[in-house]
Design an enzyme around this catalytic site. Structure first.
Site, short mmCIF file in Angstrom:
data_model
loop_
_atom_site.label_atom_id
_atom_site.label_comp_id
_atom_site.label_asym_id
_atom_site.label_seq_id
_atom_site.Cartn_x
_atom_site.Cartn_y
_atom_site.Cartn_z
N CYS A 75 -19.13 17.33 -53.11
CA CYS A 75 -18.53 18.21 -54.11
C CYS A 75 -17.03 18.33 -53.89
O CYS A 75 -16.55 18.19 -52.76
CB CYS A 75 -19.10 19.63 -54.01
SG CYS A 75 -20.88 19.73 -54.01
N ASP A 76 -16.31 18.60 -54.95
CA ASP A 76 -14.89 18.92 -54.82
C ASP A 76 -14.43 19.67 -56.06
O ASP A 76 -15.00 19.50 -57.14
CB ASP A 76 -14.04 17.66 -54.64
CG ASP A 76 -12.65 18.01 -54.13
OD1 ASP A 76 -12.53 18.29 -52.92
OD2 ASP A 76 -11.70 18.04 -54.93
N GLN A 77 -13.42 20.51 -55.87
CA GLN A 77 -12.79 21.22 -56.98
C GLN A 77 -11.29 21.00 -56.91
O GLN A 77 -10.69 21.02 -55.83
CB GLN A 77 -13.05 22.72 -56.91
CG GLN A 77 -14.44 23.12 -57.33
CD GLN A 77 -14.60 24.64 -57.34
OE1 GLN A 77 -14.12 25.33 -56.46
NE2 GLN A 77 -15.29 25.15 -58.34
#
Length: 199
Positions: A75-77
């Site tokens: 995941c990444d934002q």
């Protein structure tokens, strides 16, 4: 519930989200250097959606190479405003500057998730939320940070919308789960489709 799944992250918040919906998950943080990946992308890194997607995939693949028989979620934002990428604030002074820069404006929060198996990306998805902060002054920003505490330094936007951070906003357009950590509904659908969770 089916077999174990690995989350390529040290984020207890994301782990809790997945466990709350019945996913049997272990956390194994990725060892990739995020800034090195960003630098290698060159001008493409200015596109927050591209950067979030590439980082989520890189994290999933990195851990999947070490655990080839287990599905791995990465995941990444990223947060973008006026073509600029915002990273997690290093300290409260930077957090305050970031908040004041975002105040009264609409930014994009790009939330990417990737699924890898045997060191190869199997699936990816990125959700984009439009986040409009209300106008507030430096005094309010200071009070908010004092009340929210150092936890805001773990959030790319210096807010945690599921708590006090909601008070910073005038309008939010997008998937709530993606905003708070990962696009949960598309991920669960893919895990069910692949037989990794009961469905």
């Amino acid at each position: 519930m089916t077999g174990k799944i690995i989350l390529a992250s040290a984020s207890m918040h994301r782990k809790t989200m997945l466990e709350a919906v019945g996913v049997n998950v272990d956390t194994v943080p990725s060892s990739i250097d995020e800034r090195a990946v960003e630098q290698a992308l060159g001008t493409e890194a200015r596109d927050g959606e591209v950067l979030a997607t590439v980082l989520a995939e890189a994290k999933a693949v990195d851990v999947s190479e070490r655990f080839p028989d287990t599905p791995v979620i990465g995941c990444d934002q990223t947060l973008t405003l006026d073509g600029n990428i915002f990273h997690k604030a290093a300290d409260m002074d930077e957090a305050r500057r970031n908040l004041l820069h975002l105040a009264g404006r609409t930014h994009h929060l790009n939330s990417a998730v990737s699924l890898a198996l045997a060191g190869k990306t199997q699936w990816r998805h990125t959700s984009i939320a439009r986040m409009t902060m209300r106008n507030f002054d430096a005094a309010y920003a200071g009070r908010y940070l004092a009340n929210a505490g150092n936890a805001v330094l773990t959030s790319v936007g210096v807010y945690q919308i599921e708590g006090l951070g909601i008070n910073l906003f005038e309008r939010v357009e997008g998937d709530f789960f993606a905003i708070v950590g990962l696009p949960l509904l598309p991920l669960l659908a893919e895990l069910r489709n692949r037989g990794h969770i009961d469905g």
